[in-house]
Design an enzyme around this catalytic site. Structure first.
Site, PDB file in Angstrom:
ATOM      1  N   VAL A   1       3.889  -0.927   4.170  1.00 33.88           N
ATOM      2  CA  VAL A   1       2.792  -1.074   4.469  1.00 33.88           C
ATOM      3  C   VAL A   1       1.996  -2.084   3.290  1.00 33.88           C
ATOM      4  O   VAL A   1       1.937  -1.995   2.381  1.00 33.88           O
ATOM      5  CB  VAL A   1       1.904  -0.052   4.795  1.00 33.88           C
ATOM      6  CG1 VAL A   1       0.459  -0.476   5.233  1.00 33.88           C
ATOM      7  CG2 VAL A   1       2.445   0.846   5.924  1.00 33.88           C
TER       8      VAL A   1
ATOM      9  N   LEU B   1       0.806  -1.355   0.065  1.00 36.46           N
ATOM     10  CA  LEU B   1      -0.076  -0.134   0.095  1.00 36.46           C
ATOM     11  C   LEU B   1       0.895   1.262   0.088  1.00 36.46           C
ATOM     12  O   LEU B   1       0.600   2.541  -0.315  1.00 36.46           O
ATOM     13  CB  LEU B   1      -0.904   0.037   1.209  1.00 36.46           C
ATOM     14  CG  LEU B   1      -2.005  -1.124   1.307  1.00 36.46           C
ATOM     15  CD1 LEU B   1      -2.718  -1.049   2.632  1.00 36.46           C
ATOM     16  CD2 LEU B   1      -3.046  -0.955   0.413  1.00 36.46           C
ATOM     17  N   GLY B   2       2.159   1.009   0.588  1.00 33.35           N
ATOM     18  CA  GLY B   2       2.955   2.343   0.749  1.00 33.35           C
ATOM     19  C   GLY B   2       4.188   2.028   1.321  1.00 33.35           C
ATOM     20  O   GLY B   2       4.283   1.043   1.968  1.00 33.35           O
TER      21      GLY B   2
ATOM     22  N   GLY C   1       7.131   3.685   3.970  1.00 35.95           N
ATOM     23  CA  GLY C   1       7.683   4.827   4.813  1.00 35.95           C
ATOM     24  C   GLY C   1       9.033   4.860   5.197  1.00 35.95           C
ATOM     25  O   GLY C   1       9.894   4.245   4.563  1.00 35.95           O
TER      26      GLY C   1
ATOM     27  N   LYS D   1       2.094  -3.157   8.846  1.00 33.18           N
ATOM     28  CA  LYS D   1       3.241  -2.419   8.612  1.00 33.18           C
ATOM     29  C   LYS D   1       4.421  -3.439   8.749  1.00 33.18           C
ATOM     30  O   LYS D   1       4.478  -3.901   9.960  1.00 33.18           O
ATOM     31  CB  LYS D   1       3.343  -1.159   9.351  1.00 33.18           C
ATOM     32  CG  LYS D   1       4.408  -0.460   9.316  1.00 33.18           C
ATOM     33  CD  LYS D   1       4.392   0.836  10.152  1.00 33.18           C
ATOM     34  CE  LYS D   1       5.791   1.635  10.150  1.00 33.18           C
ATOM     35  NZ  LYS D   1       5.506   2.954  10.913  1.00 33.18           N
TER      36      LYS D   1
ATOM     37  N   ASP E   1       5.898  13.587  12.393  1.00 31.25           N
ATOM     38  CA  ASP E   1       5.770  13.271  11.116  1.00 31.25           C
ATOM     39  C   ASP E   1       4.644  13.697  10.354  1.00 31.25           C
ATOM     40  O   ASP E   1       4.032  12.788   9.792  1.00 31.25           O
ATOM     41  CB  ASP E   1       6.277  11.827  10.775  1.00 31.25           C
ATOM     42  CG  ASP E   1       6.873  11.569   9.407  1.00 31.25           C
ATOM     43  OD1 ASP E   1       7.135  12.555   8.873  1.00 31.25           O
ATOM     44  OD2 ASP E   1       7.178  10.738   8.987  1.00 31.25           O
TER      45      ASP E   1
END
Length: 653
Positions: free
Chosen positions: A341, A333-334, A336, A356, A458
């Site tokens: 994730v 999904l992404g 970091g 995650k 963040d």
């Protein structure tokens, strides 16, 4: 300087002091200070823009010998620290082998994109006689991968090989120590480059990020000098070498190998026979000890997490592997700063989740896991992503969140086509205003509504998740920290945390997070959502500077602040409400942290329970130390507690 050839070069510096200056040859802007080599000088009080510098070890290295047809092997390991002095930072630093050393050997006009290696005239010329491993912090060319990569240069700044550091867990522009190693095998003609955060151990020390065949004798003379070059441009940074170890082999002694090995093997074989049984026992003992250490760490992590009264569920690794298709890249999904994730589906619960997975090569992953789980596990708010559970098993660190079907906010405002940012998906003004209000409520809860104040550290569009009804949820608490003392407004830290573009200017001076640095990031988020522009996105006419804060402030200055609203809304919004949102965003981004409103005040302004603060029509210059208002001028409950203190000197600078 001496011209004496050194057949076998070896030296080691754990740090650098003034007495070491005679060991090195420097150009005008390079010197030793603050226990480190300043490749481009830390010119306090003066501009450090458009500088280039080099520094070499004073003794040359005999790299290869034509008569004996041999090439030396070497290992150069060093600790670099690059501190941004502008946003974005630039340009970069490189380890170099050159034909000559001294003031006249650095090309004129080699600042900026040239990294002190070549200039526009010498770029690509074989007469340059230079090999470089660059650590680039700015994308200066179309061919550059990104603004955080390592590349190999030969007589040119146009690299023959590049590797991005994003997937290796290394960020060069965070003002923290990064260890790099350049290893060259003179027999196999193989070059390997390693890089990892200095506090990390593991795979990065065994697996090179670059491995390639390269015959240095084809490009360099027999005798070379080893050192570093660096540059700054219109964007600048401090380029620092904090430690350096260099070893090389002596060439031309292959005829002595057989006799040497004879004398070495006799005692080795004797020792191996004597201790063969002991080795087996020692191996068994070490395996048992390692197993116990893993179990102890597992128990320690579980004890710290389960000590919370609201500890979330602990999952088994096999269940999370099954849920994510064994962490199939198709389910990502992404990404970091500390993990990836994945989308997953829990068969037992029949529901979708977001898992995650912390980077394995991070020595901080256990601490980050504990911080994230214990921080958000005790929180309950409609505008925070809900934590479902966690897992620590087989050196895997994972947290499980509820799945947000609409994804992250940045993917709704922006979408990518052919590598470029294009128009975003349809988000009307009411939805955008609701998102801003939702995140304001979440931050007010973290700062003022919890038993212990929490700093997120963040806040950015990619950390804002949206549920099926486009309600905003603040997530990714990997950098979040709890402020233990009642009323305390800051968290001390050895590393500057956050994302470039969202970081308050004082962050690089105080070396810690405060409620005001959270407010600044929230202000950038407000402007990004309202204007539909990333922090580094330029206006099409290229009329204004490339930061969204300057863009909106310039529009405010000429009385046209409404024109900064995202053009995709086609003027379909409440102008009075939009003006209020934009001015609040500027107030939160005020260069003086004392002038920013608290999150409680910001929320009251958004819901109409408080009036906007007065902000100057012209953006004030950033000055440090910042001027605190008098007691009659103080506004906002957090600023009354005096969280900002004089400048903190960071190590190695």
């Amino acid at each position: 300087m001496t011209d004496q050839r050194v057949d076998c070069l070896s030296f080691s510096y754990q740090n650098f002091i003034k007495q070491n200056e005679n060991d090195f040859i420097t150009t005008d802007h390079s010197y030793i200070a603050f226990n480190a080599i300043q490749v481009t000088g830390d010119a306090r009080g003066t501009s450090i823009r458009n500088l280039s510098g080099r520094i070499w070890y004073s003794q040359p290295l005999n790299l290869w010998n034509q008569k004996k047809n041999t090439t030396a092997s070497f290992n150069s390991t060093f600790v670099i620290n690059i501190r941004p002095e502008s946003v974005p930072s630039g340009e970069g630093l490189a380890f170099i082998l050159t034909k000559e050393s001294g003031l006249n050997s650095i090309p004129d006009n080699s600042d900026g994109q040239w990294l002190g290696i070549v200039n526009s005239s010498t770029n690509g010329s074989s007469s340059s006689n230079i090999f470089a491993v660059e650590f680039d912090t700015r994308k200066s060319y179309l061919d550059d991968l990104d603004d955080n990569h390592v590349a190999i240069d030969i007589n040119s700044i146009n690299s023959v090989k590049q590797v991005s550091l994003i997937d290796h867990g290394v960020n060069l522009s965070r003002a923290i120590d990064v260890t790099a190693s350049v290893r060259y095998d003179g027999e196999s003609k193989i070059l390997k480059v390693y890089t990892f955060m200095s506090n990390q151990t593991g795979d990065n020390e065994r697996n090179p990020i670059i491995s390639m065949p390269l015959d240095l004798s084809s490009y360099l003379p027999e005798d070379v000098f080893v050192g570093f070059s660096a540059s700054t441009g219109i964007y600048n940074q401090l380029n620092c070498i904090k430690a350096w170890n260099f070893t090389s082999t002596e060439i031309g002694n292959h005829h002595k190998v057989s006799l040497l090995w004879l004398w070495i093997l006799i005692p080795i074989i004797s020792i191996l026979v004597m201790f063969l049984g002991g080795v087996c026992i020692n191996f068994t003992w070490r395996r048992k000890k390692k197993r116990m250490q893993v179990l102890n760490q597992d128990e320690n992590i579980e004890r710290q997490i389960q000590s919370s009264a609201t500890a979330p569920q602990r999952f088994q690794l096999k269940d999370l592997k099954r849920a994510t298709g064994n962490f199939d890249p198709k389910n990502i999904l992404g990404r970091g700063g500390c993990g990836v994730v994945f989308k997953g589906f829990l068969l037992a619960d029949h529901k979708e989740v977001a898992v995650k997975r912390f980077f394995k090569d991070s020595s901080q992953d256990a601490k980050d896991l504990i911080a994230e789980v214990t921080t958000i596990g005790n929180l309950h708010h409609k505008n925070l992503v809900k934590l479902i559970g966690w897992c620590y098993e087989s050196n895997e660190h994972l947290v499980v969140y509820e799945f947000m079907p609409k994804g992250s906010l940045d993917k709704l405002i922006f979408r990518k086509e052919k590598g470029e940012i294009s128009e975003g998906l349809s988000l009307n003004w009411e939805i955008r205003h609701g998102i801003i209000c939702g995140i304001a409520q979440a931050l007010d809860y973290l700062h003022n509504g919890c038993q212990k104040r929490i700093l997120h550290r963040d806040i950015k569009a990619s950390n804002i998740m949206l549920d099926s009804e486009l309600n905003a949820r603040l997530g990714d608490f990997g950098l979040a920290r709890t402020v233990q003392a009642n009323g305390k407004t800051h968290h001390s830290t050895k590393e500057i945390a956050g994302t470039i573009g969202y970081m308050a200017p004082e962050s690089f001076h105080i070396g810690r997070a405060t409620v005001e640095t959270d407010v600044f990031a929230f202000g950038v988020l407000i402007l990004e959502v309202a204007c539909g522009r990333k922090p580094g996105k330029q206006y099409e006419e290229n009329t204004y500077s490339n930061r969204v804060i300057e863009c909106v402030w310039d529009m405010y200055k000429i009385g046209r602040i409404i024109d900064a609203i995202d053009v995709k809304l086609d003027r379909e919004f409440d102008e009075e409400q939009a003006e209020c949102v934009l001015i609040l965003g500027l107030a939160c981004c005020h260069p003086n942290p004392y002038e920013r409103p608290s999150m409680k005040t910001a929320l009251q302004i958004l819901i109409g329970e408080s009036v906007l603060p007065n902000i100057p029509t012209e953006k004030p210059a950033f000055v440090w130390p910042a001027r605190a208002p008098s007691s009659s001028e103080v506004a906002g409950d957090s600023l009354q507690e005096g969280q900002v203190t004089p400048i903190t000197v960071l190590s190695g600078r």
